[in-house]
Design a protein around this motif. Sequence first.
Motif, PDB file in Angstrom:
ATOM      1  N   GLN A   1       0.814  -1.213   0.000  1.00 33.39           N
ATOM      2  CA  GLN A   1       0.000   0.000   0.000  1.00 33.39           C
ATOM      3  C   GLN A   1       0.847   1.263   0.000  1.00 33.39           C
ATOM      4  OE1 GLN A   1      -3.340   0.313  -0.557  1.00 33.39           O
ATOM      5  NE2 GLN A   1      -2.710   2.454  -0.775  1.00 33.39           N
ATOM      6  N   ILE A   2       1.958   1.276   0.751  1.00 32.45           N
ATOM      7  CA  ILE A   2       2.751   2.511   0.755  1.00 32.45           C
ATOM      8  C   ILE A   2       3.560   2.659  -0.541  1.00 32.45           C
ATOM      9  CG2 ILE A   2       2.774   2.765   3.255  1.00 32.45           C
ATOM     10  CD1 ILE A   2       5.678   1.800   3.264  1.00 32.45           C
ATOM     11  N   VAL A   3       3.826   1.546  -1.224  1.00 33.32           N
ATOM     12  CA  VAL A   3       4.407   1.657  -2.566  1.00 33.32           C
ATOM     13  C   VAL A   3       3.397   2.324  -3.492  1.00 33.32           C
ATOM     14  CG1 VAL A   3       5.325   0.412  -4.558  1.00 33.32           C
ATOM     15  CG2 VAL A   3       5.926  -0.335  -2.261  1.00 33.32           C
ATOM     16  N   VAL A   4       2.153   1.890  -3.402  1.00 33.55           N
ATOM     17  CA  VAL A   4       1.076   2.505  -4.190  1.00 33.55           C
ATOM     18  C   VAL A   4       0.933   3.981  -3.840  1.00 33.55           C
ATOM     19  CG1 VAL A   4      -1.440   2.541  -4.522  1.00 33.55           C
ATOM     20  CG2 VAL A   4      -0.190   0.362  -4.572  1.00 33.55           C
ATOM     21  N   ASP A   5       1.014   4.291  -2.553  1.00 27.14           N
ATOM     22  CA  ASP A   5       0.899   5.692  -2.128  1.00 27.14           C
ATOM     23  C   ASP A   5       2.020   6.544  -2.714  1.00 27.14           C
ATOM     24  OD1 ASP A   5      -1.324   4.986  -0.653  1.00 27.14           O
ATOM     25  OD2 ASP A   5      -0.279   4.935   1.264  1.00 27.14           O
ATOM     26  N   LEU A   6       3.245   6.010  -2.703  1.00 31.22           N
ATOM     27  CA  LEU A   6       4.363   6.767  -3.272  1.00 31.22           C
ATOM     28  C   LEU A   6       4.176   6.956  -4.773  1.00 31.22           C
ATOM     29  CD1 LEU A   6       7.247   7.904  -2.334  1.00 31.22           C
ATOM     30  CD2 LEU A   6       8.137   5.955  -3.630  1.00 31.22           C
ATOM     31  N   MET A   7       3.761   5.890  -5.442  1.00 28.67           N
ATOM     32  CA  MET A   7       3.514   5.983  -6.888  1.00 28.67           C
ATOM     33  C   MET A   7       2.435   7.019  -7.198  1.00 28.67           C
ATOM     34  SD  MET A   7       3.529   1.954  -7.958  1.00 28.67           S
ATOM     35  CE  MET A   7       5.064   1.074  -8.338  1.00 28.67           C
ATOM     36  N   THR A   8       1.412   7.054  -6.380  1.00 29.52           N
ATOM     37  CA  THR A   8       0.293   7.969  -6.604  1.00 29.52           C
ATOM     38  C   THR A   8       0.686   9.409  -6.319  1.00 29.52           C
ATOM     39  OG1 THR A   8      -1.261   6.214  -5.982  1.00 29.52           O
ATOM     40  CG2 THR A   8      -2.087   8.470  -5.951  1.00 29.52           C
ATOM     41  N   GLN A   9       1.400   9.624  -5.223  1.00 35.67           N
ATOM     42  CA  GLN A   9       1.721  10.983  -4.798  1.00 35.67           C
ATOM     43  C   GLN A   9       2.918  11.591  -5.523  1.00 35.67           C
ATOM     44  OE1 GLN A   9       1.926  11.296  -0.480  1.00 35.67           O
ATOM     45  NE2 GLN A   9       0.213   9.889  -0.236  1.00 35.67           N
ATOM     46  N   GLU A  10       3.924  10.753  -5.813  1.00 38.93           N
ATOM     47  CA  GLU A  10       5.169  11.274  -6.383  1.00 38.93           C
ATOM     48  C   GLU A  10       5.394  10.868  -7.837  1.00 38.93           C
ATOM     49  OE1 GLU A  10       7.187  13.391  -4.887  1.00 38.93           O
ATOM     50  OE2 GLU A  10       6.077  13.388  -2.994  1.00 38.93           O
TER      51      GLU A  10
ATOM     52  N   ARG B   1      11.756  12.288   3.687  1.00 43.55           N
ATOM     53  CA  ARG B   1      11.822  11.924   5.096  1.00 43.55           C
ATOM     54  C   ARG B   1      10.452  11.571   5.672  1.00 43.55           C
ATOM     55  NH1 ARG B   1      15.162  13.937   9.776  1.00 43.55           N
ATOM     56  NH2 ARG B   1      13.822  13.784  11.617  1.00 43.55           N
ATOM     57  N   HIS B   2       9.420  12.303   5.278  1.00 43.58           N
ATOM     58  CA  HIS B   2       8.099  12.095   5.869  1.00 43.58           C
ATOM     59  C   HIS B   2       7.548  10.694   5.607  1.00 43.58           C
ATOM     60  CE1 HIS B   2       6.930  13.167   1.735  1.00 43.58           C
ATOM     61  NE2 HIS B   2       5.797  12.531   1.985  1.00 43.58           N
ATOM     62  N   VAL B   3       8.027  10.041   4.549  1.00 45.30           N
ATOM     63  CA  VAL B   3       7.547   8.695   4.227  1.00 45.30           C
ATOM     64  C   VAL B   3       7.928   7.701   5.328  1.00 45.30           C
ATOM     65  CG1 VAL B   3       7.774   6.809   2.557  1.00 45.30           C
ATOM     66  CG2 VAL B   3       7.518   9.157   1.756  1.00 45.30           C
ATOM     67  N   ARG B   4       9.010   7.986   6.040  1.00 46.21           N
ATOM     68  CA  ARG B   4       9.403   7.136   7.173  1.00 46.21           C
ATOM     69  C   ARG B   4       8.318   7.111   8.247  1.00 46.21           C
ATOM     70  NH1 ARG B   4       9.963   4.495  10.913  1.00 46.21           N
ATOM     71  NH2 ARG B   4      11.854   3.798  12.026  1.00 46.21           N
TER      72      ARG B   4
END
Length: 262
Positions: A18-27, A242-245
């Motif tokens: 899910q956080i991979v998806v979130d990174l792909m979506t946001q960045e 950094r915030h992704v941590r």
Amino acid sequence: MPFTLATWNINSVRLREQIVVDLMTQEAPDVLCLQECKSPVEKIPMEQFQALGYSHMVARGQKGYNGVAILSKLPMEEVAAYDYAGLGHARHVAGRLSNGVTVHNFYVPAGGDIPDREKNEKFGQKLDYLADMRDGFAAAKPEKAILVGDLNIAPREDDVWDHKKLLKIVSHTPIEVEALADVQAAGDWVDVTRADIPDGLLYSWWSYRAKDWDGADKGRRLDHVWATPDIASAAHSSKVLRHVRGWEKPSDHAPVFATFDI
């Protein structure tokens, strides 16, 4: 053709899909290099990634350990996957983009807790792995290439929260720093992140052991983006997210980004 590249030790791509998806979506990086995927290649959860445009993947995987993958929106073909130091680990894969740029994705062994190869086999494996990388790049000088990944070494004094305290801690010992410098010199690699952000403390990893990782801020820069001299000047906009941590169920690493105008 400008493209943005990110590298991220995800610490289980299935657990943290899910956080991979979130990174792909946001960045939306054009190329996303993952390490420590901890999954056989066929079980990497590609359905959601492909739905977001990441239709190309080159990868090497293992059940529960190691594993590297390059997910790309841009056409990419696999060109190499080396077993450095003959460890039998899935720690390297390389893909070539249609513009001729080769992307090497590495997950260098962490090296255990004791910085002595006589007392700690894992530390010896790390040094052997780095020596093999050095020799490989010396024998075949890379061109038009980018090297990224969790290299498990914070080379500079300002890549760690306390240089003196970490001199005997694996990831910042002088022998490791020298070994990584030898790898860099062998391929004439340019540290793109530090070319863009030359001064100041900069981290990409914070231990799970810290109850307040953000407040304590005892980080290390273990994740790197390098480029060969022929394209290094085309790199810009480097950043560590950094915030992704601090996302839900996070990796202990944060993604590192760079953009290349090639």
